[in-house]
Design a protein around this motif. Sequence first.
Motif, mmCIF file in Angstrom:
data_model
loop_
_atom_site.group_PDB
_atom_site.id
_atom_site.type_symbol
_atom_site.label_atom_id
_atom_site.label_comp_id
_atom_site.label_asym_id
_atom_site.label_seq_id
_atom_site.Cartn_x
_atom_site.Cartn_y
_atom_site.Cartn_z
ATOM 1 N N THR A 95 83.784 -19.662 -76.594
ATOM 2 C CA THR A 95 85.241 -19.728 -76.771
ATOM 3 C C THR A 95 85.748 -21.153 -76.924
ATOM 4 O O THR A 95 86.889 -21.359 -77.325
ATOM 5 N N ASN A 96 84.915 -22.136 -76.559
ATOM 6 C CA ASN A 96 85.334 -23.543 -76.503
ATOM 7 C C ASN A 96 86.561 -23.728 -75.628
ATOM 8 O O ASN A 96 87.499 -24.460 -75.964
ATOM 9 N N ASN A 97 86.531 -23.051 -74.485
ATOM 10 C CA ASN A 97 87.553 -23.203 -73.452
ATOM 11 C C ASN A 97 86.886 -23.579 -72.134
ATOM 12 O O ASN A 97 85.727 -23.222 -71.894
ATOM 13 N N VAL A 98 87.630 -24.272 -71.275
ATOM 14 C CA VAL A 98 87.156 -24.561 -69.930
ATOM 15 C C VAL A 98 87.255 -23.291 -69.092
ATOM 16 O O VAL A 98 88.334 -22.725 -68.956
ATOM 17 N N VAL A 99 86.120 -22.850 -68.558
ATOM 18 C CA VAL A 99 86.098 -21.608 -67.778
ATOM 19 C C VAL A 99 86.044 -21.876 -66.282
ATOM 20 O O VAL A 99 86.288 -20.972 -65.476
ATOM 21 N N SER A 100 85.727 -23.125 -65.902
ATOM 22 C CA SER A 100 85.677 -23.457 -64.486
ATOM 23 C C SER A 100 85.779 -24.972 -64.323
ATOM 24 O O SER A 100 85.339 -25.728 -65.200
ATOM 25 N N THR A 101 86.362 -25.408 -63.213
ATOM 26 C CA THR A 101 86.411 -26.824 -62.852
ATOM 27 C C THR A 101 85.815 -26.965 -61.461
ATOM 28 O O THR A 101 86.302 -26.370 -60.506
ATOM 29 N N ILE A 102 84.744 -27.751 -61.354
ATOM 30 C CA ILE A 102 83.969 -27.839 -60.122
ATOM 31 C C ILE A 102 84.224 -29.193 -59.457
ATOM 32 O O ILE A 102 83.909 -30.240 -60.036
ATOM 33 N N PRO A 103 84.786 -29.220 -58.244
ATOM 34 C CA PRO A 103 85.020 -30.496 -57.551
ATOM 35 C C PRO A 103 83.704 -31.133 -57.117
ATOM 36 O O PRO A 103 82.819 -30.459 -56.587
ATOM 37 N N VAL A 104 83.582 -32.439 -57.365
ATOM 38 C CA VAL A 104 82.434 -33.211 -56.885
ATOM 39 C C VAL A 104 82.957 -34.520 -56.302
ATOM 40 O O VAL A 104 84.106 -34.621 -55.947
ATOM 41 N N GLY A 105 82.112 -35.546 -56.198
ATOM 42 C CA GLY A 105 82.523 -36.811 -55.608
ATOM 43 C C GLY A 105 83.336 -37.666 -56.554
ATOM 44 O O GLY A 105 83.603 -37.303 -57.702
ATOM 45 N N LEU A 106 83.707 -38.844 -56.062
ATOM 46 C CA LEU A 106 84.536 -39.754 -56.844
ATOM 47 C C LEU A 106 83.789 -40.273 -58.062
ATOM 48 O O LEU A 106 82.609 -40.606 -57.988
ATOM 49 N N SER A 107 84.490 -40.326 -59.166
ATOM 50 C CA SER A 107 83.977 -40.895 -60.411
ATOM 51 C C SER A 107 82.614 -40.355 -60.818
ATOM 52 O O SER A 107 81.646 -41.112 -60.976
ATOM 53 N N PRO A 108 82.485 -39.037 -61.016
ATOM 54 C CA PRO A 108 81.233 -38.518 -61.550
ATOM 55 C C PRO A 108 80.987 -39.110 -62.931
ATOM 56 O O PRO A 108 81.905 -39.204 -63.741
ATOM 57 N N TYR A 109 79.733 -39.501 -63.168
ATOM 58 C CA TYR A 109 79.466 -40.226 -64.403
ATOM 59 C C TYR A 109 78.549 -39.470 -65.349
ATOM 60 O O TYR A 109 78.932 -39.111 -66.453
ATOM 61 N N ASP A 110 77.325 -39.218 -64.912
ATOM 62 C CA ASP A 110 76.361 -38.590 -65.807
ATOM 63 C C ASP A 110 75.969 -37.216 -65.272
ATOM 64 O O ASP A 110 76.182 -36.898 -64.098
ATOM 65 N N VAL A 111 75.379 -36.401 -66.149
ATOM 66 C CA VAL A 111 74.955 -35.054 -65.758
ATOM 67 C C VAL A 111 73.709 -34.675 -66.543
ATOM 68 O O VAL A 111 73.569 -35.014 -67.716
ATOM 69 N N ALA A 112 72.777 -34.009 -65.858
ATOM 70 C CA ALA A 112 71.574 -33.490 -66.500
ATOM 71 C C ALA A 112 71.281 -32.112 -65.940
ATOM 72 O O ALA A 112 71.524 -31.846 -64.754
ATOM 73 N N ILE A 113 70.757 -31.232 -66.782
ATOM 74 C CA ILE A 113 70.514 -29.839 -66.393
ATOM 75 C C ILE A 113 69.017 -29.574 -66.380
ATOM 76 O O ILE A 113 68.288 -30.014 -67.273
ATOM 77 N N THR A 114 68.556 -28.859 -65.364
ATOM 78 C CA THR A 114 67.136 -28.535 -65.261
ATOM 79 C C THR A 114 66.710 -27.650 -66.432
ATOM 80 O O THR A 114 67.513 -26.889 -66.977
ATOM 81 N N PRO A 115 65.433 -27.736 -66.827
ATOM 82 C CA PRO A 115 64.959 -26.958 -67.976
ATOM 83 C C PRO A 115 65.154 -25.456 -67.838
ATOM 84 O O PRO A 115 65.308 -24.758 -68.849
ATOM 85 N N ASN A 116 65.166 -24.946 -66.606
ATOM 86 C CA ASN A 116 65.398 -23.507 -66.419
ATOM 87 C C ASN A 116 66.878 -23.151 -66.413
ATOM 88 O O ASN A 116 67.235 -21.971 -66.313
ATOM 89 N N GLY A 117 67.736 -24.165 -66.509
ATOM 90 C CA GLY A 117 69.175 -23.945 -66.589
ATOM 91 C C GLY A 117 69.837 -23.567 -65.282
ATOM 92 O O GLY A 117 71.026 -23.233 -65.266
#
Length: 214
Positions: A95-117
Amino acid sequence: GGAVMLIDTATRGVTSTMYIGDSPLGIAITPDGDYAYVTRASGIVSVINTESKTVISSIPVGIQPYGVAITPDGEYVYVTNGYGSGSVSLISTNTNNVVSTIPVGLSPYDVAITPNGEYAYVTAYAGGGTVYVINTVTSSVASIISVGSNPYGVAITPDGEYAYVTNLNSGTVSVISTATNTVTATITVGISPSDVAITPDGAYAYVTNIASHS
C-alpha cells in the motif's frame, strides 16, 4: 542536489539521474529489484520505480529519517526516524502506507534485518550506547543491547548469526550474537567508525572511518 544517481556496475558510469527532492539520505531496493525506497531529511520516503525511473509514491514518516531496510520477503520497509522522533516507521510495500510506528531510543540511525526476516536491529545514536531489537511479527522491541558510545551503522552476517555495530565515538565495532543478543566481541578500528558492510560469504566486514589518523 536532491538526486538519486543510477550507476551501471559493468561500465562504472552514471546512466541516469533522478531528482526526487531535498536531501536524500538512505536507500534500499526491494528483493525483486522493482522499487527503491529513499529516505529524505524532510520526513518523506520516496518510492522509485526502477524500470521507469520515476517516483511513484511519497510517504510521510518521522523527523529526519535515515536508515532503511526491507524484509527478505519484500513486504515491509523499516525506516529509522532520527532527531526528535525516536521511532521506527513500518511501511507496507503493498500500500506504501505506514502501518505501524515503533518507539525506540533517541536518534535511531541505522537498521538491518536478519536473513530470516524475524528481527530488525536498530542503532540508537543518542540512546546511551544501545541497540534495539524489534520483533517483526509483533512490531515491538524484543531486546535492548548495550554497546559502545554512539552506535551508528549495523550489518548482519549472511548466516544471520551476528550483527556488527560501529560505535562512532568509541572507535570500536561491537559483535552481537543474534541467538543471545549479547556482545561477544569488541573490535578496535579507526577513528569514528560509521558504516559497515559484510561480504556475501561472511568472511569480512568493511568499516568506514569518518575521522583521519593524521
